[in-house]
Design an enzyme around this catalytic site. Structure first.
Site, PDB file in Angstrom:
ATOM      1  N   TYR A 121     -10.694  -5.090   1.267  1.00 56.62           N
ATOM      2  CA  TYR A 121      -9.821  -4.811   0.492  1.00 56.62           C
ATOM      3  C   TYR A 121      -8.335  -4.466   0.935  1.00 56.62           C
ATOM      4  O   TYR A 121      -7.577  -5.141   0.582  1.00 56.62           O
ATOM      5  CB  TYR A 121     -10.183  -4.821  -0.812  1.00 56.62           C
ATOM      6  CG  TYR A 121      -9.099  -4.137  -2.055  1.00 56.62           C
ATOM      7  CD1 TYR A 121      -9.370  -5.168  -3.074  1.00 56.62           C
ATOM      8  CD2 TYR A 121      -8.031  -2.744  -2.031  1.00 56.62           C
ATOM      9  CE1 TYR A 121      -7.794  -5.187  -4.418  1.00 56.62           C
ATOM     10  CE2 TYR A 121      -7.659  -2.602  -3.380  1.00 56.62           C
ATOM     11  CZ  TYR A 121      -7.537  -4.286  -4.116  1.00 56.62           C
ATOM     12  OH  TYR A 121      -6.356  -3.435  -5.523  1.00 56.62           O
ATOM     13  N   TYR A 136      -0.140  -6.584 -15.163  1.00 55.04           N
ATOM     14  CA  TYR A 136      -0.810  -5.195 -15.733  1.00 55.04           C
ATOM     15  C   TYR A 136      -0.828  -5.554 -17.228  1.00 55.04           C
ATOM     16  O   TYR A 136      -0.699  -6.370 -17.879  1.00 55.04           O
ATOM     17  CB  TYR A 136      -0.051  -4.741 -14.922  1.00 55.04           C
ATOM     18  CG  TYR A 136       0.096  -5.141 -13.518  1.00 55.04           C
ATOM     19  CD1 TYR A 136      -0.844  -5.379 -12.516  1.00 55.04           C
ATOM     20  CD2 TYR A 136       1.264  -4.141 -13.262  1.00 55.04           C
ATOM     21  CE1 TYR A 136      -0.420  -5.078 -11.270  1.00 55.04           C
ATOM     22  CE2 TYR A 136       1.316  -4.458 -11.728  1.00 55.04           C
ATOM     23  CZ  TYR A 136       0.269  -4.809 -10.980  1.00 55.04           C
ATOM     24  OH  TYR A 136       0.778  -5.251  -9.748  1.00 55.04           O
ATOM     25  N   LYS A 152      -4.896 -11.132  -5.477  1.00 50.13           N
ATOM     26  CA  LYS A 152      -6.540 -11.257  -6.046  1.00 50.13           C
ATOM     27  C   LYS A 152      -6.627 -12.302  -7.003  1.00 50.13           C
ATOM     28  O   LYS A 152      -8.285 -12.848  -7.123  1.00 50.13           O
ATOM     29  CB  LYS A 152      -6.468 -10.136  -7.412  1.00 50.13           C
ATOM     30  CG  LYS A 152      -6.384  -8.321  -6.803  1.00 50.13           C
ATOM     31  CD  LYS A 152      -5.964  -7.294  -8.701  1.00 50.13           C
ATOM     32  CE  LYS A 152      -5.447  -5.696  -8.173  1.00 50.13           C
ATOM     33  NZ  LYS A 152      -5.263  -5.284  -8.706  1.00 50.13           N
TER      34      LYS A 152
HETATM   35  N1  GLN Z   1      -3.464  -2.439  -2.244  1.00 54.55           N
HETATM   36  C1  GLN Z   1      -2.789  -2.228  -4.404  1.00 54.55           C
HETATM   37  C2  GLN Z   1      -4.223  -0.886  -4.963  1.00 54.55           C
HETATM   38  O1  GLN Z   1      -4.551  -1.456  -4.628  1.00 54.55           O
HETATM   39  C3  GLN Z   1      -2.811  -3.331  -4.816  1.00 54.55           C
HETATM   40  C4  GLN Z   1      -2.280  -2.937  -6.441  1.00 54.55           C
HETATM   41  C5  GLN Z   1      -0.745  -3.827  -7.214  1.00 54.55           C
HETATM   42  O2  GLN Z   1      -0.589  -4.562  -6.462  1.00 54.55           O
HETATM   43  N2  GLN Z   1      -0.921  -3.060  -8.326  1.00 54.55           N
HETATM   44  O3  GLN Z   1      -3.686  -0.325  -5.079  1.00 54.55           O
END
Ligand code: GLN
Length: 309
Positions: free
Chosen positions: A193, A245, A68
């Site tokens: 994505y 997060y 991301k």
């Molecule tokens: N591909 C994962 C999702 O969209 C990425 C999420 C993550 O690494 N927190 O759920």
């Protein structure tokens, strides 16, 4: 210069590994469920080309949410700050990464930041190109450039596994579409994505990309600016405020290093002006961060006094 195995790092890995038992490998993306929860490895890359490691740093991991921050950099280069931040905010949420809650309660309804799934989906949608394939190849080329590794690819099995099960991400996309944050076909966006999240590399590659962010966008080997300084800074700031997060605040206090994690168990760290870090430890805590990876970073930060605060 090959990466040198380091006794000091091995000691830290040994100390951090036991906590992996308290974590769990992500299995909501079925293909990730195969990882060994006890794995733990780290690579550290310096601007002068020195590299130190411990564990199996050749093992490939999918980027998941680490992608991301890289996609954000590409999109900020493709578009403008104004364009991007008209559609995605700059504030942490305090909610889990895949939460839909704030989209409904905030007005105007735009994702709070580019590190949560809602924001990341909106950002991925901004990658320029005429087809999913062209847009994906542009992102891949950027990642190859950042890591200095032309062989980086995506893992088709992981991409497919997520594509088939990404119901919540589809729900986020439809919500965003309803509110005109994104346009176009949701299935194509999910395709792009999930391929982005399935891009694979090892800890060494990850530490090289971390180093470019640490050096404000400069590739030290080529002496070349591969990303504008202000964009590298925006990305590092998001890594501090939202990179782990809804554990980013505690992480900033305890560790104090801009970092981005993914549910595969990867963590990319960028110690400003100093070095890049790549970590892999697939057992996750309840927030979705590598549990032993965080412990390892905590030991590293304390031992070498790395907090930027
Ligand atoms: N591909 C994962 C999702 O969209 C990425 C999420 C993550 O690494 N927190 O759920």
């Amino acid at each position: 210069m090959p990466c040198q195995s380091s006794d000091e790092l091995k000691e830290l890995v040994k100390e951090a590994r036991p906590i992996a038992k308290q974590g769990r490998v992500a299995d909501y993306i079925p293909a990730l469920g195969k990882a060994n929860p006890n794995d733990l490895s780290i690579a550290i890359n310096y601007p002068d080309g020195r590299c130190f490691s411990a564990g199996d740093i050749e093992r490939k991991i999918s980027l998941q949410s680490i992608s991301k921050v890289i996609t954000l950099a590409l999109v900020l280069m493709d578009r403008s700050k104004e364009y991007v931040f008209a559609r995605v905010g700059m504030e942490p949420t305090g909610d889990p990464f895949n939460s839909i809650a704030k989209l409904e309660t905030m007005a105007p309804s735009k994702p709070l930041n580019p590190m949560i799934n809602a924001g990341a989906l909106a950002v991925t949608n901004m990658i320029k190109g005429d087809s999913v394939e062209e847009r994906f190849q542009r992102l891949l080329a950027f990642i190859r450039n950042l890591s200095g590794n032309d062989t980086i690819e995506y893992n088709e099995e992981i991409a497919r596994s997520e594509f088939e099960t990404a119901h919540l991400n589809r729900a986020l996309c439809y919500f965003l579409k309803q509110h005109h944050i994104i346009e176009g076909d949701v299935e194509q966006l999910i395709d792009l994505y999930t391929k982005q999240c399935a891009i694979e590399m090892n800890c060494l590659d990850l530490s090289r990309i971390g180093l470019v962010f640490a050096l404000d966008g400069v590739d030290p080997q080529l002496g070349k600016q591969i990303m504008p300084m202000n964009i590298a800074r925006i990305c590092k700031t998001f890594m501090v405020t939202c990179g782990m997060y809804n554990a980013s605040g505690e992480f900033a206090i305890k560790i104090g290093i801009p970092a981005k994690s993914g549910v595969s168990g990867g963590i990319m760290g960028a110690v400003p002006g100093k070095f890049g870090i790549g970590i892999f430890g697939p057992a996750l805590d309840d927030k979705g961060n590598s549990i032993a990876g965080i412990r390892l970073l905590e030991l590293l930060s304390k031992t070498y006094n790395l907090s930027m605060f």
